[in-house]
Design a protein around this motif. Structure first.
Motif, mmCIF file in Angstrom:
data_model
loop_
_atom_site.group_PDB
_atom_site.id
_atom_site.type_symbol
_atom_site.label_atom_id
_atom_site.label_comp_id
_atom_site.label_asym_id
_atom_site.label_seq_id
_atom_site.Cartn_x
_atom_site.Cartn_y
_atom_site.Cartn_z
ATOM 1 N N VAL A 43 -6.337 -87.721 -0.108
ATOM 2 C CA VAL A 43 -5.302 -88.088 0.852
ATOM 3 C C VAL A 43 -4.898 -86.814 1.594
ATOM 4 N N SER A 44 -4.917 -86.856 2.910
ATOM 5 C CA SER A 44 -4.614 -85.666 3.710
ATOM 6 C C SER A 44 -3.668 -86.039 4.836
ATOM 7 N N VAL A 45 -3.055 -85.017 5.428
ATOM 8 C CA VAL A 45 -2.149 -85.213 6.558
ATOM 9 C C VAL A 45 -2.578 -84.290 7.692
ATOM 10 N N SER A 46 -2.484 -84.780 8.920
ATOM 11 C CA SER A 46 -2.835 -83.961 10.073
ATOM 12 C C SER A 46 -1.862 -84.234 11.210
ATOM 13 N N ALA A 47 -1.635 -83.204 12.009
ATOM 14 C CA ALA A 47 -0.807 -83.286 13.217
ATOM 15 C C ALA A 47 -1.119 -82.037 14.029
ATOM 16 N N PRO A 48 -2.190 -82.066 14.820
ATOM 17 C CA PRO A 48 -2.619 -80.877 15.569
ATOM 18 C C PRO A 48 -1.487 -80.285 16.408
ATOM 19 N N GLY A 49 -1.300 -78.975 16.263
ATOM 20 C CA GLY A 49 -0.277 -78.293 17.042
ATOM 21 C C GLY A 49 1.135 -78.499 16.536
ATOM 22 N N ALA A 50 1.305 -79.009 15.325
ATOM 23 C CA ALA A 50 2.649 -79.247 14.788
ATOM 24 C C ALA A 50 3.435 -77.934 14.720
ATOM 25 N N THR A 51 4.705 -77.997 15.129
ATOM 26 C CA THR A 51 5.541 -76.801 15.167
ATOM 27 C C THR A 51 6.751 -76.936 14.272
ATOM 28 N N GLN A 52 7.268 -75.807 13.858
ATOM 29 C CA GLN A 52 8.495 -75.782 13.070
ATOM 30 C C GLN A 52 9.648 -76.337 13.901
ATOM 31 N N GLY A 53 10.376 -77.291 13.332
ATOM 32 C CA GLY A 53 11.492 -77.893 14.038
ATOM 33 C C GLY A 53 11.087 -78.932 15.056
ATOM 34 N N GLY A 54 9.787 -79.245 15.128
ATOM 35 C CA GLY A 54 9.318 -80.177 16.147
ATOM 36 C C GLY A 54 9.257 -81.613 15.654
ATOM 37 N N TYR A 55 9.098 -82.524 16.594
ATOM 38 C CA TYR A 55 8.871 -83.945 16.310
ATOM 39 C C TYR A 55 7.389 -84.211 16.522
ATOM 40 N N GLU A 56 6.723 -84.745 15.500
ATOM 41 C CA GLU A 56 5.278 -84.905 15.560
ATOM 42 C C GLU A 56 4.860 -86.284 15.060
ATOM 43 N N VAL A 57 3.654 -86.709 15.455
ATOM 44 C CA VAL A 57 3.035 -87.895 14.884
ATOM 45 C C VAL A 57 2.163 -87.439 13.719
ATOM 46 N N LEU A 58 2.548 -87.798 12.516
ATOM 47 C CA LEU A 58 1.828 -87.402 11.310
ATOM 48 C C LEU A 58 0.835 -88.500 10.952
ATOM 49 N N THR A 59 -0.414 -88.119 10.767
ATOM 50 C CA THR A 59 -1.458 -89.072 10.402
ATOM 51 C C THR A 59 -1.904 -88.812 8.971
ATOM 52 N N GLN A 80 -14.176 -97.135 2.040
ATOM 53 C CA GLN A 80 -13.492 -97.126 3.317
ATOM 54 C C GLN A 80 -12.300 -96.163 3.267
ATOM 55 N N PHE A 81 -11.697 -95.933 4.440
ATOM 56 C CA PHE A 81 -10.469 -95.154 4.486
ATOM 57 C C PHE A 81 -9.531 -95.793 5.505
ATOM 58 N N GLY A 82 -8.243 -95.531 5.343
ATOM 59 C CA GLY A 82 -7.249 -96.015 6.288
ATOM 60 C C GLY A 82 -6.428 -94.859 6.813
ATOM 61 N N GLU A 83 -5.851 -95.039 8.006
ATOM 62 C CA GLU A 83 -4.987 -94.017 8.591
ATOM 63 C C GLU A 83 -3.606 -94.620 8.835
ATOM 64 N N PHE A 84 -2.595 -93.932 8.312
ATOM 65 C CA PHE A 84 -1.219 -94.396 8.400
ATOM 66 C C PHE A 84 -0.428 -93.357 9.189
ATOM 67 N N ARG A 85 0.244 -93.795 10.240
ATOM 68 C CA ARG A 85 0.919 -92.852 11.133
ATOM 69 C C ARG A 85 2.429 -93.076 11.143
ATOM 70 N N VAL A 86 3.133 -91.953 11.257
ATOM 71 C CA VAL A 86 4.583 -91.983 11.379
ATOM 72 C C VAL A 86 5.013 -90.870 12.329
ATOM 73 N N SER A 87 5.874 -91.211 13.268
ATOM 74 C CA SER A 87 6.459 -90.213 14.168
ATOM 75 C C SER A 87 7.732 -89.706 13.513
ATOM 76 N N ALA A 88 7.790 -88.407 13.237
ATOM 77 C CA ALA A 88 8.887 -87.896 12.428
ATOM 78 C C ALA A 88 9.322 -86.507 12.868
ATOM 79 N N GLY A 89 10.546 -86.154 12.507
ATOM 80 C CA GLY A 89 11.059 -84.823 12.795
ATOM 81 C C GLY A 89 12.570 -84.776 12.662
ATOM 82 N N PRO A 90 13.158 -83.620 12.895
ATOM 83 C CA PRO A 90 12.458 -82.352 13.110
ATOM 84 C C PRO A 90 11.865 -81.828 11.809
ATOM 85 N N LEU A 91 10.680 -81.244 11.911
ATOM 86 C CA LEU A 91 10.018 -80.702 10.733
ATOM 87 C C LEU A 91 10.716 -79.427 10.280
ATOM 88 N N PRO A 92 10.566 -79.062 9.006
ATOM 89 C CA PRO A 92 11.258 -77.877 8.479
ATOM 90 C C PRO A 92 10.841 -76.586 9.184
#
Length: 229
Positions: A30-46, A109-121
């Motif tokens: 199980v992994s998480v990705s969010a290209p270009g994620a920044t500290q304190g930012g709002y991102e779409v986490l996959t 198989q694999f599934g992708e679950f997305r959540v838009s979240a923030g602000p990141l730490p």
């Protein structure tokens, strides 16, 4: 010589197969990705969730969040989601996806679950411990940290590296810097106001030019008529 060549090819094939097998095992986490994620930012986490079982499918996933002000899930056909919030702070602490009856991420198989979240730490990285539930009742906890020598554990915790916030002092929020978002929300002056002023000046100058051009044309016609008379 031919025997040596055949042995070399055989050895290379075995090594390649082992390398592919190793990479397959390493990627079956199980992994998480969010290209270009920044500290304190709002991102779409996959969150990418592979089904490692050969006989059962993935029917639920729970991801622990680090107390975020906002967490919104993406709709998924056949799945429903729920965000859990701390009663005192109202911060999002986890999100759970549960499959409808008869729906699962099947073996292989694999599934992708997305959540838009923030602000990141405001940290170099953030962990998202996850719990994967299978249709046969098996539960896998993805929460293990790497060993002191760097060896990867059997069930590593999904971790996301965060880039520093921009030097301008604004955290990303919906694709805008913090200062731009603040100006837009407060009705303050923005670049569009400046552009509007520039357009007004351009229109005024253009109108004045037309008036002067008309006067010049009238004078030229008058001079021509006088010369002919």
């Amino acid at each position: 010589m031919k025997v040596f060549a055949r042995r070399a090819v055989c050895a290379g094939s075995i090594i390649g197969a082992l390398a592919l097998a190793g990479s397959g095992l390493a990627s079956a986490h199980v992994s998480v990705s969010a290209p270009g994620a920044t500290q304190g930012g709002y991102e779409v986490l996959t969150f990418r969730v592979p089904t490692e079982s050969d006989t059962a499918g993935t029917t639920a996933l729970t991801v622990t969040l680090p107390g975020l002000r906002s967490a919104r899930t993406e709709p998924m056909p056949g799945w429903h989601s729920a965000v859990t919030k701390d009663p005192g702070s109202a911060l999002a602490t986890s999100v759970t996806w549960t499959a409808d009856p008869g729906v699962e991420v099947g073996p292989g198989q694999f599934g992708e679950f997305r959540v838009s979240a923030g602000p990141l730490p405001d940290a170099a990285s953030v962990d998202f411990p996850a719990t994967q539930t299978y249709s046969d009742g098996a539960v896998v906890e993805w929460d293990q940290q790497p060993a002191p020598d760097g060896t990867e554990p059997e069930h590593p915790v999904p971790s996301l590296t965060l880039e520093p916030a921009s030097a301008q002092g604004g955290h990303a929020h919906g694709g805008q810097s913090g200062s731009a978002a603040t100006d837009a929300e407060s009705g303050g002056s923005t670049a569009s106001d400046s552009d509007s002023g520039d357009d007004a000046v351009a229109r005024w100058l253009g109108g004045a030019g037309l008036v002067l051009g008309a006067l010049a044309l009238a004078l030229a016609i008058g001079n021509t008529i006088r010369r002919r008379s």
